[in-house]
Design a protein around this motif. Sequence first.
Motif, PDB file in Angstrom:
ATOM      1  N   SER A  66      -3.525  -9.549  -1.069  1.00 36.85           N
ATOM      2  CA  SER A  66      -3.509  -9.863   0.462  1.00 36.85           C
ATOM      3  C   SER A  66      -4.828 -10.317   1.371  1.00 36.85           C
ATOM      4  CB  SER A  66      -3.332  -8.378   0.670  1.00 36.85           C
ATOM      5  OG  SER A  66      -2.480  -7.799   0.631  1.00 36.85           O
ATOM      6  N   THR A  67      -5.872  -9.987   0.627  1.00 38.73           N
ATOM      7  CA  THR A  67      -6.817 -11.076   0.694  1.00 38.73           C
ATOM      8  C   THR A  67      -6.854 -12.640   0.792  1.00 38.73           C
ATOM      9  OG1 THR A  67      -7.726  -8.900  -0.289  1.00 38.73           O
ATOM     10  CG2 THR A  67      -9.529 -11.061   0.672  1.00 38.73           C
ATOM     11  N   MET A 108       0.667  -1.640  -0.156  1.00 37.13           N
ATOM     12  CA  MET A 108      -0.134  -0.415  -0.157  1.00 37.13           C
ATOM     13  C   MET A 108       0.631   0.953   0.110  1.00 37.13           C
ATOM     14  SD  MET A 108      -2.721  -0.868  -0.668  1.00 37.13           S
ATOM     15  CE  MET A 108      -3.745  -1.983  -1.323  1.00 37.13           C
ATOM     16  N   ASP A 142      -0.504  -1.973  -9.386  1.00 34.95           N
ATOM     17  CA  ASP A 142      -1.206  -1.227  -8.392  1.00 34.95           C
ATOM     18  C   ASP A 142      -1.404  -1.029  -6.914  1.00 34.95           C
ATOM     19  OD1 ASP A 142      -2.584  -3.051  -9.743  1.00 34.95           O
ATOM     20  OD2 ASP A 142      -4.448  -1.825 -10.638  1.00 34.95           O
ATOM     21  N   ARG A 143      -2.165  -0.563  -6.551  1.00 34.66           N
ATOM     22  CA  ARG A 143      -2.543  -1.258  -5.100  1.00 34.66           C
ATOM     23  C   ARG A 143      -3.911  -1.945  -5.311  1.00 34.66           C
ATOM     24  NH1 ARG A 143      -0.979   4.060  -4.754  1.00 34.66           N
ATOM     25  NH2 ARG A 143       0.958   4.159  -2.818  1.00 34.66           N
ATOM     26  N   PHE A 144      -5.022  -2.372  -6.415  1.00 34.44           N
ATOM     27  CA  PHE A 144      -5.949  -2.866  -6.386  1.00 34.44           C
ATOM     28  C   PHE A 144      -5.331  -4.409  -5.924  1.00 34.44           C
ATOM     29  CE2 PHE A 144      -9.627  -5.307  -8.629  1.00 34.44           C
ATOM     30  CZ  PHE A 144     -10.106  -5.086  -7.174  1.00 34.44           C
ATOM     31  N   LYS A 145      -4.019  -5.014  -6.926  1.00 34.34           N
ATOM     32  CA  LYS A 145      -3.779  -6.192  -6.892  1.00 34.34           C
ATOM     33  C   LYS A 145      -3.157  -6.600  -5.831  1.00 34.34           C
ATOM     34  CE  LYS A 145      -2.560  -5.531 -12.093  1.00 34.34           C
ATOM     35  NZ  LYS A 145      -1.408  -5.980 -12.658  1.00 34.34           N
ATOM     36  N   PRO A 166       3.754  -0.188  -3.965  1.00 33.34           N
ATOM     37  CA  PRO A 166       3.638  -1.121  -4.961  1.00 33.34           C
ATOM     38  C   PRO A 166       4.244  -1.849  -5.799  1.00 33.34           C
ATOM     39  CG  PRO A 166       2.192   1.295  -4.923  1.00 33.34           C
ATOM     40  CD  PRO A 166       2.976   1.359  -4.582  1.00 33.34           C
ATOM     41  N   LEU A 172      -4.652  -5.295  -3.209  1.00 41.30           N
ATOM     42  CA  LEU A 172      -5.349  -5.661  -2.124  1.00 41.30           C
ATOM     43  C   LEU A 172      -5.746  -7.132  -2.411  1.00 41.30           C
ATOM     44  CD1 LEU A 172      -7.506  -4.700  -0.122  1.00 41.30           C
ATOM     45  CD2 LEU A 172      -8.533  -3.904  -1.959  1.00 41.30           C
ATOM     46  N   ILE A 173      -6.134  -7.513  -3.630  1.00 37.35           N
ATOM     47  CA  ILE A 173      -6.432  -8.821  -3.985  1.00 37.35           C
ATOM     48  C   ILE A 173      -5.389  -9.880  -3.627  1.00 37.35           C
ATOM     49  CG2 ILE A 173      -6.402 -10.379  -6.064  1.00 37.35           C
ATOM     50  CD1 ILE A 173      -7.928  -7.949  -7.349  1.00 37.35           C
TER      51      ILE A 173
END
Length: 102
Positions: free
Chosen positions: A43-44, A21, A35-38, A24, A40-41
């Motif tokens: 990490s989830t 975060m 990007d930060r969305f990847k 990245p 997040l995915i």
Amino acid sequence: MLINAAFHTGIWALVFFIVGMIKPRWPLFFLKKPDRFKILIISTILFMISATLYGEGNRQAKLAQAPKPAAAESFDPASAPVPVPVPVPMSAPVSKPDSPKN
């Protein structure tokens, strides 16, 4: 063992999330456009893996501590009765059911 692996995976997922975060490009150095969305995915998914490992480790620990039934210790599978197949007389012909014809 699975519980330890769950804690280690959870710690690595948390570190991956925080670093990802902030920057990245560091954890996703092999991508051209991280990007930060990847982050997040990924990490989830790592957190879900860690939760599954923890739950399975707890389940296996409870099964290991559970007392074993006394009947299982005295059971000898070699002395169990085995069913013997009954021969079918071959004098009677076996007929197939008629199928409907259109």
